[in-house]
Scaffold this motif. Structure first.
Motif, PDB file in Angstrom:
ATOM      1  N   ALA A  14       0.834  -1.203   0.000  1.00  0.00           N
ATOM      2  CA  ALA A  14       0.000   0.000   0.000  1.00  0.00           C
ATOM      3  C   ALA A  14       0.871   1.256   0.000  1.00  0.00           C
ATOM      4  CB  ALA A  14      -0.936  -0.008   1.201  1.00  0.00           C
ATOM      5  N   ALA A  17       2.714   1.607  -3.470  1.00  0.00           N
ATOM      6  CA  ALA A  17       1.778   2.024  -4.517  1.00  0.00           C
ATOM      7  C   ALA A  17       1.421   3.500  -4.356  1.00  0.00           C
ATOM      8  CB  ALA A  17       0.516   1.162  -4.476  1.00  0.00           C
ATOM      9  N   GLY A  18       1.321   3.944  -3.113  1.00  0.00           N
ATOM     10  CA  GLY A  18       1.087   5.358  -2.869  1.00  0.00           C
ATOM     11  C   GLY A  18       2.216   6.234  -3.378  1.00  0.00           C
ATOM     12  N   LEU A  21       1.814   6.606  -7.021  1.00  0.00           N
ATOM     13  CA  LEU A  21       0.758   7.569  -7.328  1.00  0.00           C
ATOM     14  C   LEU A  21       1.209   9.013  -7.134  1.00  0.00           C
ATOM     15  CD1 LEU A  21      -2.228   5.619  -5.801  1.00  0.00           C
ATOM     16  CD2 LEU A  21      -2.025   6.318  -8.187  1.00  0.00           C
ATOM     17  N   ASP A  40      -4.605   5.105 -11.916  1.00  0.00           N
ATOM     18  CA  ASP A  40      -5.196   3.768 -11.805  1.00  0.00           C
ATOM     19  C   ASP A  40      -4.279   2.713 -12.410  1.00  0.00           C
ATOM     20  OD1 ASP A  40      -7.613   4.273 -10.467  1.00  0.00           O
ATOM     21  OD2 ASP A  40      -8.668   4.775 -12.319  1.00  0.00           O
ATOM     22  N   ALA A  43      -0.680   2.298 -10.472  1.00  0.00           N
ATOM     23  CA  ALA A  43      -0.778   1.657  -9.164  1.00  0.00           C
ATOM     24  C   ALA A  43      -1.199   0.193  -9.302  1.00  0.00           C
ATOM     25  CB  ALA A  43      -1.771   2.413  -8.281  1.00  0.00           C
ATOM     26  N   PRO A  82      -6.297  -0.043  -6.266  1.00  0.00           N
ATOM     27  CA  PRO A  82      -5.045   0.687  -6.478  1.00  0.00           C
ATOM     28  C   PRO A  82      -5.151   2.186  -6.233  1.00  0.00           C
ATOM     29  CG  PRO A  82      -5.413  -0.902  -8.238  1.00  0.00           C
ATOM     30  CD  PRO A  82      -6.690  -0.820  -7.446  1.00  0.00           C
ATOM     31  N   LEU A  83      -6.331   2.753  -6.451  1.00  0.00           N
ATOM     32  CA  LEU A  83      -6.532   4.182  -6.209  1.00  0.00           C
ATOM     33  C   LEU A  83      -7.983   4.399  -5.819  1.00  0.00           C
ATOM     34  CD1 LEU A  83      -5.906   7.168  -6.180  1.00  0.00           C
ATOM     35  CD2 LEU A  83      -6.008   7.185  -8.690  1.00  0.00           C
ATOM     36  N   VAL A  99      -4.940   4.103  -1.013  1.00  0.00           N
ATOM     37  CA  VAL A  99      -4.633   2.817  -1.642  1.00  0.00           C
ATOM     38  C   VAL A  99      -5.069   1.722  -0.672  1.00  0.00           C
ATOM     39  CG1 VAL A  99      -2.841   1.279  -2.544  1.00  0.00           C
ATOM     40  CG2 VAL A  99      -2.627   3.761  -2.860  1.00  0.00           C
TER      41      VAL A  99
END
Length: 258
Positions: A14, A17-18, A21, A40, A43, A82-83, A99
């Motif tokens: 998480a 992935a942030g 983004l 989208d 991520a 993912p978002l 996320v």
């Protein structure tokens, strides 16, 4: 079985992935739709790639990926958004997007994390938060800032509650965990990826989680549509569910997913 390492993996995924983004958000795009799509896609690709490397035998259910029916026979399924909060992600200066990464195993959510990248915060089951003491005053209900469901407005009127507008579903659930709201009630248009990670994190913190009729939330179902949700402080559970029952069967508000 991976046990404790799954909590750490959810948190790391998480968070990373942030970070992806945030890099996407700092780029230049011809419009907000292009920015949303780029976020989208980036991520989702990051999470799927990392999961394939770390847990190659596990299935994945992602908002941004094609649903593979093989997950229904799997013992372990990662449920990811993912978002969460693409509208807020695409608005300069907004921090209320998230996320979601959760792990479902043999019928239960067993690990999860919700990253709030614009705040530099990730809450997860690796080191569960403890619910802070409730602030004095009326019950505070986290609600969509742009599309407050009719159900929540009616609930607020019945309870004499205060509405606290904010963005994504994950942000609203984490507002309960962080003591910024007392409850998050939603009545229409969500899917499993909208609530799986927030529910895992909220439960680990000691919050109540259920459907609006008080029944359990079920994940890794053939149809991932899971329209309604209650996340609240445990001492408010009876009062909230009682008021919801008095309002009648939960209504769905079209495509309102927040």
């Amino acid at each position: 079985m991976h046990s404790g390492t799954d909590h750490a993996l959810a948190h790391a995924l998480a968070t990373s992935a942030g970070e992806v983004l945030l890099r996407v958000r700092s780029g230049s795009y011809p419009g907000t739709d292009a920015l949303k799509d780029a976020g989208d896609a980036a991520a989702h690709a990051h999470l799927v790639t990392r999961l394939r490397a770390a847990r190659p035998g596990d299935a994945v259910l992602s908002e941004e990926g094609a649903d593979d029916a093989a997950r229904l026979g799997a013992d372990r399924v990662w449920i990811v958004d993912p978002l969460d909060g693409t509208r807020e992600f695409a608005e300069a200066g907004r921090t209320d997007w998230a996320v979601h990464v959760a792990l479902w195993e043999r019928g239960e959510l067993v690990a999860g994390a919700v990253a709030l990248p614009a705040e530099g915060v990730t809450l997860g089951t690796a080191t569960p938060a403890a619910l802070p003491a409730r602030a004095e005053g009326p019950v505070r209900l986290a609600v969509s800032r742009s599309r407050p469901p009719a159900l929540v407005q009616e609930l607020a009127a019945a309870l004499g509650a205060e509405l606290v507008p904010m963005g994504s579903a994950g942000v609203k659930a984490m507002a309960v965990v962080r003591g910024q709201a007392d409850a998050y009630v939603h009545g229409g248009g969500q899917y499993e990826w909208d609530s799986a990670a927030p529910v895992a994190v909220a439960r680990a913190a000691g919050a109540h989680t259920s459907r609006v009729d008080g029944s359990p939330l079920a994940y890794n179902q053939a149809d991932p549509y899971l329209p309604d949700l209650v996340v609240c402080r445990p001492e408010l559970t009876g009062r909230l569910l009682g008021a919801l029952a008095d309002l009648g069967p939960a209504r769905t508000d079209g495509g309102n997913r927040a």
